[in-house]
Design a protein around this motif. Structure first.
Motif, PDB file in Angstrom:
ATOM      1  N   ALA A   1       0.839  -1.264  -0.176  1.00 37.02           N
ATOM      2  CA  ALA A   1      -0.012  -0.035   0.026  1.00 37.02           C
ATOM      3  C   ALA A   1       0.905   1.198  -0.204  1.00 37.02           C
ATOM      4  O   ALA A   1       0.283   2.413  -0.345  1.00 37.02           O
ATOM      5  N   LEU A   2       2.215   1.272   0.083  1.00 36.42           N
ATOM      6  CA  LEU A   2       2.972   2.672   0.157  1.00 36.42           C
ATOM      7  C   LEU A   2       3.370   2.809  -1.240  1.00 36.42           C
ATOM      8  O   LEU A   2       3.101   2.181  -2.249  1.00 36.42           O
ATOM      9  N   PRO A   3       3.390   4.420  -1.197  1.00 33.15           N
ATOM     10  CA  PRO A   3       3.542   4.769  -2.699  1.00 33.15           C
ATOM     11  C   PRO A   3       4.833   4.736  -3.214  1.00 33.15           C
ATOM     12  O   PRO A   3       5.635   5.779  -3.197  1.00 33.15           O
ATOM     13  N   MET A   4       5.294   3.490  -3.671  1.00 30.05           N
ATOM     14  CA  MET A   4       6.425   3.419  -4.322  1.00 30.05           C
ATOM     15  C   MET A   4       6.594   2.125  -5.319  1.00 30.05           C
ATOM     16  O   MET A   4       5.628   1.284  -4.936  1.00 30.05           O
ATOM     17  N   GLN A   5       7.520   1.952  -6.052  1.00 27.99           N
ATOM     18  CA  GLN A   5       7.658   0.819  -6.887  1.00 27.99           C
ATOM     19  C   GLN A   5       8.572  -0.289  -6.251  1.00 27.99           C
ATOM     20  O   GLN A   5       8.476  -1.464  -6.223  1.00 27.99           O
ATOM     21  N   GLN A   6       9.681   0.427  -5.724  1.00 30.40           N
ATOM     22  CA  GLN A   6      10.613  -0.338  -5.051  1.00 30.40           C
ATOM     23  C   GLN A   6      11.165   0.344  -3.563  1.00 30.40           C
ATOM     24  O   GLN A   6      11.305   1.434  -3.604  1.00 30.40           O
ATOM     25  N   ALA A   7      11.576  -0.442  -2.934  1.00 30.28           N
ATOM     26  CA  ALA A   7      11.979   0.020  -1.551  1.00 30.28           C
ATOM     27  C   ALA A   7      12.631  -1.108  -0.662  1.00 30.28           C
ATOM     28  O   ALA A   7      12.271  -2.410  -0.911  1.00 30.28           O
ATOM     29  N   ILE A   8      13.650  -0.681   0.299  1.00 30.62           N
ATOM     30  CA  ILE A   8      13.769  -1.756   1.085  1.00 30.62           C
ATOM     31  C   ILE A   8      13.691  -0.918   2.445  1.00 30.62           C
ATOM     32  O   ILE A   8      14.290   0.157   2.555  1.00 30.62           O
ATOM     33  N   LEU A   9      12.887  -1.494   3.439  1.00 32.77           N
ATOM     34  CA  LEU A   9      12.638  -1.080   4.553  1.00 32.77           C
ATOM     35  C   LEU A   9      13.041  -1.848   5.955  1.00 32.77           C
ATOM     36  O   LEU A   9      12.993  -2.896   5.864  1.00 32.77           O
TER      37      LEU A   9
ATOM     38  N   VAL B   1       6.214   6.825   4.395  1.00 28.09           N
ATOM     39  CA  VAL B   1       5.403   5.749   5.280  1.00 28.09           C
ATOM     40  C   VAL B   1       4.696   6.672   6.274  1.00 28.09           C
ATOM     41  O   VAL B   1       5.200   7.374   7.098  1.00 28.09           O
ATOM     42  N   PRO B   2       3.429   6.382   6.350  1.00 25.49           N
ATOM     43  CA  PRO B   2       2.714   7.000   7.223  1.00 25.49           C
ATOM     44  C   PRO B   2       2.782   6.732   8.608  1.00 25.49           C
ATOM     45  O   PRO B   2       3.470   6.081   9.185  1.00 25.49           O
TER      46      PRO B   2
ATOM     47  N   HIS C   1      16.373   1.927   0.401  1.00 23.59           N
ATOM     48  CA  HIS C   1      16.296   2.229  -0.853  1.00 23.59           C
ATOM     49  C   HIS C   1      15.315   2.611  -1.364  1.00 23.59           C
ATOM     50  O   HIS C   1      14.238   2.154  -0.630  1.00 23.59           O
ATOM     51  N   VAL C   2      14.877   3.339  -2.437  1.00 20.78           N
ATOM     52  CA  VAL C   2      13.589   3.594  -2.820  1.00 20.78           C
ATOM     53  C   VAL C   2      13.717   4.278  -4.267  1.00 20.78           C
ATOM     54  O   VAL C   2      14.439   4.725  -4.737  1.00 20.78           O
ATOM     55  N   ASP C   3      12.939   3.307  -5.259  1.00 20.09           N
ATOM     56  CA  ASP C   3      12.714   3.585  -6.459  1.00 20.09           C
ATOM     57  C   ASP C   3      14.169   3.879  -7.244  1.00 20.09           C
ATOM     58  O   ASP C   3      14.173   4.873  -7.910  1.00 20.09           O
ATOM     59  N   GLY C   4      14.835   2.777  -7.002  1.00 17.55           N
ATOM     60  CA  GLY C   4      16.201   2.883  -7.991  1.00 17.55           C
ATOM     61  C   GLY C   4      17.303   3.719  -7.092  1.00 17.55           C
ATOM     62  O   GLY C   4      18.511   3.693  -7.506  1.00 17.55           O
TER      63      GLY C   4
END
Length: 511
Positions: free
Chosen positions: A251-259, A323-324, A301-304
């Motif tokens: 549900a998070l607004p990105m295509q790629q991420a490492i959290l 992230v909310p 990481h986020v979107d490349g």
């Protein structure tokens, strides 16, 4: 290149156990890696006690009961060991237990007596020669003549000691520096050291982030479109048991991420469940367990775009934008100690462990526990009695080390009896090891294959992080992260803490 012989690695392991000096241990590791030839990857992982197979489906009793006569001549290669361990890890369906025992017995039948001892320790995850993964990484750096910092960074990004050994020894520094962060591949987590005071850390850093310390399970979440992978702290894939985390990540607004974050079960009162209850929830079916809520505190990481080399201040801003609030661990930037202590009080009041204090300029770095992240938690202590002691290994060879801890209960005649809660070898200095070896040999009543049993007369003060239920010990509880503060000659065994006192620390009813 040649395939490594198991006998050579066992000789190295024995030499490591006999050698107390760190530099000499590293030299032994270097020689072992070079002797392993094109299987230096397996040599590195076996020395660190971390075979490539994530989980070997064989228990201690099965290894103990595998009574196979040793071979007279050494013939096993590291590839032979790897093939047998693969069967232990992957055999499934009807007859799988038999297949695993056949593989284990077949491996042991081809092993010499020394090789059998090594293999038993390897299978049980109890390598006792005093070589950690960090020491093996240092050995890889020296064997390949590359800076240790380069090896450690490649290890953080690949999380595979064997792969790093192969890259270092075949491609050198360029091959290691080519290792990058890959969405979907686990990254070694950054760790924190422990301190007793928020004030001390904030005054040292000047300005810092003070963040609630949740008593959950550490998770690392990789998002690539609709594909989500959830790793544990040890980089085991738990995606299939993490539907709530996967849904939140998608549900998070990105295509790629490492959290980076924690997951825990929350009660209807808004208070966290105990750590053991969160962990047991993972084993239940989706419809039979509470929601497991993720709470994130870092973004790698986020979107490349890789963020690991950016300071925490920048990563924190990106995380906040992505992230909310209800999915982030509460944190506050503070400039004075009083503000930091106030955050700690609030965290404790909400049922959490304490706080993390983090340097704003810190990049994301795995490996040794440094001073850029500190955890601060109230210390719990218990006075317990020593029931038995196990001989040490590695640099503790020749000393009695791992102590069995007991709490007091009232016996049928009203006299105190003692019930085992767990073991620890943490917090012991060399002087303490020397003293307790002499002391417990004086108290010895008998021995078995695992321990020297002693009269329950010596009281020890233990610090611990908490108490959880356990089927392993007769008291029904186990101690979390127990470590020795010191021995109490001023107290008698009749004065040690009761089992009910210990259980109350874990919020458990009396027995």
């Amino acid at each position: 290149m040649t395939t490594g012989r198991l006998a050579d690695l066992v000789a190295a392991s024995d030499a490591l156990a006999d050698e107390p000096g760190r530099n000499e241990k590293v030299r032994i590791i270097v020689e072992a890696l070079l002797a392993a030839g094109d299987r230096a990857d397996l040599a590195a992982r076996y020395l660190a006690g971390d075979p490539p197979q994530d989980r070997l489906e064989v228990g201690w009793a099965a290894v103990r009961d595998a009574d196979t006569a040793p071979a007279e001549d050494a013939s096993l290669t590291l590839d032979d060991v790897d093939a047998a361990l693969e069967v232990l890890a992957t055999a499934g369906g009807p007859g799988s237990r038999g297949a695993r025992m056949t593989a284990l017995n077949g491996l042991l039948a081809r092993a010499t007596s020394a090789e059998q001892a090594f293999l038993r320790h390897l299978v049980m995850g109890e390598m006792r020669h005093g070589a950690s993964a960090g020491m093996v990484a240092k050995g890889i750096a020296k064997a390949a003549d590359v800076p240790e910092t380069v090896v450690r960074r490649a290890l953080m990004l690949s999380a595979d000691l064997g792969e790093v050994a192969t890259l270092a020894l075949t491609g050198g520094r360029p091959a290691l520096e080519a290792v990058g962060l890959v969405v979907g591949r686990g990254v070694q987590p950054m760790l924190a050291s422990t301190t007793e005071s928020v004030t001390e850390v904030v005054e040292e850093l000047g300005t810092a982030v003070v963040e609630w310390k949740l008593d959950g399970a550490r998770i690392q979440v990789h998002v690539d479109g609709e594909d989500v992978v959830v790793f544990t702290r040890n980089l085991n894939d738990i995606t299939s048991r993490s539907a709530d985390v996967v849904a939140a990540a998608r549900a998070l607004p990105m295509q790629q991420a490492i959290l980076d974050g924690e997951v825990l079960a929350m009660g209807t009162d808004g208070l966290p469940w105990a750590f053991q209850d969160t962990m047991s929830a993972f084993s239940r079916d989706e419809g039979e367990r509470p929601a497991l809520s993720p709470f994130f505190f870092d973004l790698l990481h986020v979107d490349g775009e890789d963020l690991i080399d950016q300071p925490l201040s920048a990563r924190r801003q990106r995380l906040t934008a992505l992230v909310p609030d209800h999915l982030r661990i509460p944190s506050v930037i503070v400039e004075d100690a009083a503000a930091g202590e106030a955050v700690a009080v609030e965290s404790l009041d909400r049922g959490h462990e304490g706080v993390m204090v983090k340097a704003l300029d810190a990049p994301y770095a795995a490996g040794r526990r440094g001073k850029q992240w500190r955890k601060v938690k109230p210390v719990k202590t218990l006075d317990l009695v020593v029931l038995a002691v196990e001989w040490g290994s590695g640099r503790r060879q020749g000393w009695l080390s791992n102590i069995h801890l007991g709490a007091r209960i009232d016996g049928p005649d009203g006299q105190p009896e003692f019930v085992m809660l767990g073991k620890t070898f943490k917090g012991m200095t060399d002087a303490m090891l020397e003293w307790q070896t002499a002391r417990f040999l004086e108290l010895e009543t008998h021995r078995d294959q695992r321990a020297v049993h002693v009269r329950p007369e010596q009281v020890v003060e233990i610090a611990l992080d908490g108490v959880q239920t356990s089927r392993r010990y007769p008291g029904g509880v186990a101690l979390r992260f127990a470590r020795v503060i010191g021995y109490r000659d001023d107290k008698s065994p009749a004065e040690v803490d009761t089992l009910d006192t210990v259980r109350a620390l874990g919020g458990l009813p009396p027995r």
